[in-house]
Structures are given as C-alpha cells and as structure tokens.
Write a protein that holds these residues in place. Structure first.
Motif, short mmCIF file in Angstrom:
data_model
loop_
_atom_site.label_atom_id
_atom_site.label_comp_id
_atom_site.label_asym_id
_atom_site.label_seq_id
_atom_site.Cartn_x
_atom_site.Cartn_y
_atom_site.Cartn_z
N MET A 1 6.67 -0.43 10.14
CA MET A 1 7.19 0.61 9.28
C MET A 1 7.58 0.04 7.91
SD MET A 1 7.67 3.76 9.39
CE MET A 1 8.48 5.03 8.52
N LEU A 2 8.17 -1.16 7.94
CA LEU A 2 8.56 -1.80 6.68
C LEU A 2 7.33 -2.10 5.83
CD1 LEU A 2 10.82 -3.03 4.96
CD2 LEU A 2 10.41 -5.17 6.17
N THR A 3 6.24 -2.51 6.48
CA THR A 3 5.01 -2.79 5.75
C THR A 3 4.50 -1.53 5.05
OG1 THR A 3 4.46 -4.44 7.42
CG2 THR A 3 2.70 -3.75 5.97
N PHE A 4 4.57 -0.41 5.74
CA PHE A 4 4.13 0.85 5.15
C PHE A 4 4.99 1.25 3.96
CE2 PHE A 4 4.31 5.53 4.99
CZ PHE A 4 2.99 5.76 4.63
N ILE A 5 6.29 1.07 4.09
CA ILE A 5 7.19 1.39 2.98
C ILE A 5 6.91 0.49 1.78
CG2 ILE A 5 9.61 1.40 2.24
CD1 ILE A 5 10.30 2.26 5.13
N LEU A 6 6.71 -0.79 2.04
CA LEU A 6 6.37 -1.71 0.95
C LEU A 6 5.05 -1.33 0.30
CD1 LEU A 6 7.48 -5.12 2.47
CD2 LEU A 6 8.56 -3.88 0.60
N TRP A 7 4.08 -0.91 1.12
CA TRP A 7 2.80 -0.49 0.57
C TRP A 7 2.96 0.76 -0.29
CZ3 TRP A 7 -0.38 3.79 0.85
CH2 TRP A 7 -1.64 3.62 0.28
N CYS A 8 3.79 1.69 0.15
CA CYS A 8 4.04 2.91 -0.64
C CYS A 8 4.68 2.57 -1.99
CB CYS A 8 4.92 3.87 0.13
SG CYS A 8 4.08 4.68 1.49
N ILE A 9 5.60 1.64 -1.99
CA ILE A 9 6.22 1.21 -3.25
C ILE A 9 5.18 0.58 -4.15
CG2 ILE A 9 7.89 -0.40 -4.26
CD1 ILE A 9 9.63 0.10 -1.74
N LEU A 10 4.33 -0.28 -3.56
CA LEU A 10 3.26 -0.90 -4.33
C LEU A 10 2.30 0.15 -4.87
CD1 LEU A 10 1.91 -3.53 -5.28
CD2 LEU A 10 0.62 -3.51 -3.15
N PHE A 11 2.02 1.18 -4.08
CA PHE A 11 1.12 2.26 -4.49
C PHE A 11 1.67 3.01 -5.70
CE2 PHE A 11 -0.76 6.52 -4.18
CZ PHE A 11 -2.11 6.17 -4.18
N VAL A 12 2.97 3.23 -5.70
CA VAL A 12 3.60 3.93 -6.82
C VAL A 12 3.59 3.05 -8.07
CG1 VAL A 12 5.80 4.84 -7.67
CG2 VAL A 12 5.00 5.43 -5.38
N MET A 13 3.83 1.75 -7.88
CA MET A 13 3.93 0.85 -9.03
C MET A 13 2.56 0.47 -9.58
SD MET A 13 6.99 -1.60 -7.75
CE MET A 13 7.60 -2.15 -9.31
N CYS A 14 1.61 0.21 -8.70
CA CYS A 14 0.29 -0.24 -9.15
C CYS A 14 -0.75 0.18 -8.10
CB CYS A 14 0.29 -1.75 -9.34
SG CYS A 14 -1.26 -2.40 -9.94
N TRP A 15 -1.29 1.39 -8.24
CA TRP A 15 -2.16 1.93 -7.21
C TRP A 15 -3.47 1.17 -7.05
CZ3 TRP A 15 -6.92 3.80 -8.48
CH2 TRP A 15 -7.13 4.16 -9.80
N PRO A 16 -4.08 0.56 -8.10
CA PRO A 16 -5.31 -0.20 -7.84
C PRO A 16 -5.07 -1.41 -6.93
CG PRO A 16 -5.15 0.32 -10.17
CD PRO A 16 -3.84 0.68 -9.55
N LEU A 17 -3.95 -2.08 -7.15
CA LEU A 17 -3.62 -3.23 -6.31
C LEU A 17 -3.34 -2.80 -4.88
CD1 LEU A 17 -3.15 -6.27 -6.25
CD2 LEU A 17 -0.78 -5.84 -6.84
N ALA A 18 -2.70 -1.66 -4.71
CA ALA A 18 -2.41 -1.15 -3.37
C ALA A 18 -3.70 -0.78 -2.64
CB ALA A 18 -1.48 0.06 -3.45
N LEU A 19 -4.63 -0.16 -3.32
CA LEU A 19 -5.92 0.17 -2.70
C LEU A 19 -6.71 -1.08 -2.35
CD1 LEU A 19 -7.06 3.26 -4.78
CD2 LEU A 19 -6.06 3.21 -2.50
N PHE A 20 -6.66 -2.07 -3.23
CA PHE A 20 -7.31 -3.36 -2.95
C PHE A 20 -6.69 -4.01 -1.72
CE2 PHE A 20 -7.67 -7.99 -3.70
CZ PHE A 20 -9.06 -8.09 -3.64
N ALA A 21 -5.36 -3.94 -1.61
CA ALA A 21 -4.67 -4.55 -0.47
C ALA A 21 -5.03 -3.83 0.82
CB ALA A 21 -3.16 -4.51 -0.70
N ILE A 22 -5.15 -2.51 0.79
CA ILE A 22 -5.44 -1.77 2.01
C ILE A 22 -6.90 -1.99 2.45
CG2 ILE A 22 -6.20 0.49 1.20
CD1 ILE A 22 -3.67 1.12 3.36
N ILE A 23 -7.77 -2.28 1.51
CA ILE A 23 -9.16 -2.61 1.86
C ILE A 23 -9.26 -4.04 2.37
CG2 ILE A 23 -11.46 -2.96 0.86
CD1 ILE A 23 -10.83 -0.55 -0.96
N LEU A 24 -8.51 -4.93 1.76
CA LEU A 24 -8.58 -6.35 2.11
C LEU A 24 -7.87 -6.69 3.42
CD1 LEU A 24 -9.77 -8.90 0.78
CD2 LEU A 24 -7.52 -9.33 -0.19
N TYR A 25 -6.87 -5.90 3.80
CA TYR A 25 -6.05 -6.20 4.99
C TYR A 25 -6.88 -6.34 6.28
CZ TYR A 25 -2.44 -5.83 8.55
OH TYR A 25 -1.66 -6.05 9.63
#
Length: 64
Positions: A1-25
């Motif tokens: 759950m914490l990972t998802f919350i951190l990803w949501c924060i990253l998505f709000v701050m920098c959505w290209p990096l968040a999408l890259f992270a979700i593809i790379l994971y």
C-alpha cells in the motif's frame, strides 16, 4: 500500500517518470527473480548444514 501511495505522489509530481517506473517494475522483478530463488535455495542448504552440525547436541540433550 505504501508503494502505491508513493507511486501516486510521484505521478502527481512527475507523471512521465511514474509511467516509466510502472513499465520498468515488472521487468526488474523478472530479472531479480532468479536471485530470489537462489537465495531461498542457499538458505535451505545453510539450514540443513546447521541442523546436521547441531544434531549431536540435540541428541545428547534428549538423553538426559
């Protein structure tokens, strides 16, 4: 759950990096999977060696 919350924060701050992270994971997870399996196997072997080494002590404790 914490990972998802951190990803949501990253998505709000920098959505290209968040999408890259979700593809790379999943790719990183698949690359690290053999190392996890190897770690489980090594742990099992070490537990077996420990049990063999401590077997005489356990037998002597049970005799008294």
């Amino acid at each position: 759950m914490l990972t998802f919350i951190l990803w949501c924060i990253l998505f709000v701050m920098c959505w290209p990096l968040a999408l890259f992270a979700i593809i790379l994971y999943p790719i990183v997870w698949l690359i690290l999977l053999p190392f996890r399996i190897l770690g489980i196997a090594v742990d099992g072997v070490l537990q077996l060696v420990k049990a063999i080494i401590f077997l005489p002590v356990r037998v002597l404790k049970g005799a008294h």
